[in-house]
Structure formats: C-alpha cells, structure tokens
Design an enzyme around this catalytic site. Structure first.
Site, short mmCIF file in Angstrom:
data_model
loop_
_atom_site.label_atom_id
_atom_site.label_comp_id
_atom_site.label_asym_id
_atom_site.label_seq_id
_atom_site.Cartn_x
_atom_site.Cartn_y
_atom_site.Cartn_z
N HIS A 131 30.96 -21.64 6.83
CA HIS A 131 30.03 -22.07 7.86
C HIS A 131 29.85 -23.58 7.81
O HIS A 131 30.26 -24.25 6.86
CB HIS A 131 28.66 -21.40 7.68
CG HIS A 131 28.61 -19.99 8.18
ND1 HIS A 131 28.99 -18.93 7.41
CD2 HIS A 131 28.23 -19.47 9.38
CE1 HIS A 131 28.85 -17.80 8.10
NE2 HIS A 131 28.39 -18.11 9.30
N LYS A 135 24.11 -25.03 7.45
CA LYS A 135 23.64 -23.69 7.12
C LYS A 135 23.12 -23.69 5.70
O LYS A 135 23.83 -24.05 4.75
CB LYS A 135 24.75 -22.66 7.28
CG LYS A 135 24.26 -21.22 7.07
CD LYS A 135 25.31 -20.21 7.48
CE LYS A 135 24.81 -18.78 7.29
NZ LYS A 135 23.59 -18.50 8.09
#
Length: 233
Positions: A131, A135
């Site tokens: 990600h 995040k």
C-alpha cells in the site's frame, strides 16, 4: 438518497463524486471539527473516518435510526459492541475491510482456493500486501480478511506479521509510493508455486462499492456483508 460522509479525506471526496454522479445528495460531511451532526437529514451514513472516531460515528448513527456503511479499519476491538447497539436499535450495518467489487470476488476465490489446498500439506501459504506510504495500519484490513478466509478453510490457526511460525500464515506488509493496494496469496512447495493476486489501479473501485452498498441497504435492518450486496452465495 441523502448520504452523510463521516470522514472527508481522499476516500470521502471520491465517494462524494461517485454518489453525486449516481444521482444522490451529500447531506453532510462530518469530520473531526464537526459540532452538530444532522441525523434527521440522512438516509444512510458512509464512514471512512479514523480508527479512533469510527465506533462513536457508527453507534451514534444506529441510535438515531441511520444505517451505516463502514470501511474504516483498525477499530474492530469494538466491533461486537457496535453489533449489539445496532441490533438493539434495529439498525442496518455493512462493514467491509474493502468495498471494491473486484476484491470481494477475490475474497471468494481465496476461500475456494484454500478449500482446494487444505489437504495438500506439501504447500505452505504466505501473503504479501503493498500500500501507499500514508497507510498507517499493517497488515491491511483486506489482508486480515484474506487470512481469515484461509483460516476458515484450512488447518492454519492464525496469522503473523513479518513472521513465519508453524501453523500460522505469514503476512508481509510493504509501504511504497502511492500504491492503492496490491494483495497476493502464494502456495509454495518444493516443485511449484500457485499464486492469486489482486491489484487496484486506483481508489475508485473502493468508493463505488461503498455507494452501491449504501443503495442496497435502504429499507433493510440487520448485519450484512458485501456477499449479501453482490449475492455471492
């Protein structure tokens, strides 16, 4: 349909655009500085806020007769409490670690593959998720859902982040650039490997799925999942 957005970050803004494109009205944008919440103007709430705010956001809606679509992760230690409050108020609730239509199909593929592999002890399973650097939680909620799908259909007892222990699924989490989300599951043996993978190209799929879930839950009470929305039974 009047939609209230709890959390107005990147996901909230994308949900706003897609909802409006589908003919809906954004009745409220609730963020950390919001003092008064106009529950009376809401047909449904979509929560993509923060782990710290999610429980209060969700339960406040239940207590005021507003069904909730929640995509916030990291708050699930309070999930059962939220379910109790939802049931007490005969509310409607859909929580998903990922609302992408493609990811929810991927969840089903993952569970089916796990059933097939469950008796083949020569294969060891592992998972990787990638990600964007913004995040905060690791592993991702999607990775945890995938791990739970494997555990439910095999002899694996749990998962561990960046560790390999017998009987547990090792999950590697990487944070790179602006990657929206990539999840892969591998079954490796001495002679070959089997891998399934989902790659998100942008966040639009997550936002569209959340709006579709909001449309679906209208007039319903109970606890549902994206399997119900997509009829994946």
């Amino acid at each position: 349909m009047n939609i209230a957005l709890f959390g107005y970050g990147k996901m909230g803004k994308m949900i706003e655009q897609i909802a409006q494109d589908r003919g809906h009205t954004i009745a409220a944008k609730i963020d950390v500085d919001t003092k008064e919440i106009p529950y009376d103007n809401m047909d449904v709430a979509i929560d993509f806020s923060t782990p710290e705010a999610a429980f209060d956001n969700i339960t406040g809606c239940f207590e005021n007769g507003v069904p909730v679509i929640c995509g916030t992760t990291g708050w699930l230690s309070n999930y059962e409490k939220a379910i109790d409050i939802c049931n007490k108020n005969q509310g409607g609730f859909i929580y998903a670690s990922n609302f992408s239509l493609g990811v929810n199909i991927f969840f089903e593929l993952n569970a089916h593959l796990a059933k097939i592999m469950s008796g083949l002890e020569q294969y060891n399973v592992s998972m990787e998720e990638i990600h964007h650097t913004q995040k905060l939680d690791a592993p991702s909620g999607t990775a945890i859902t995938l791990a739970e799908g494997i555990i439910a259909n095999t002899n694996y007892k749990g998962w561990k982040l960046d560790q390999t222990d017998e009987g547990t699924i090792p999950i590697t989490s990487k944070r790179e650039g602006m990657v929206p989300g990539t999840h892969s599951i591998s079954y490796d043996s001495a002679v070959d490997s089997i891998e399934i993978k989902h790659t998100a190209h942008n966040r639009e799929g997550f936002a569209l799925g959340a709006v579709i879930a909001a449309e679906w839950i209208q007039g319903k009470s109970g606890i549902f999942t994206m399997k119900d929305v997509l009829n994946l039974y």
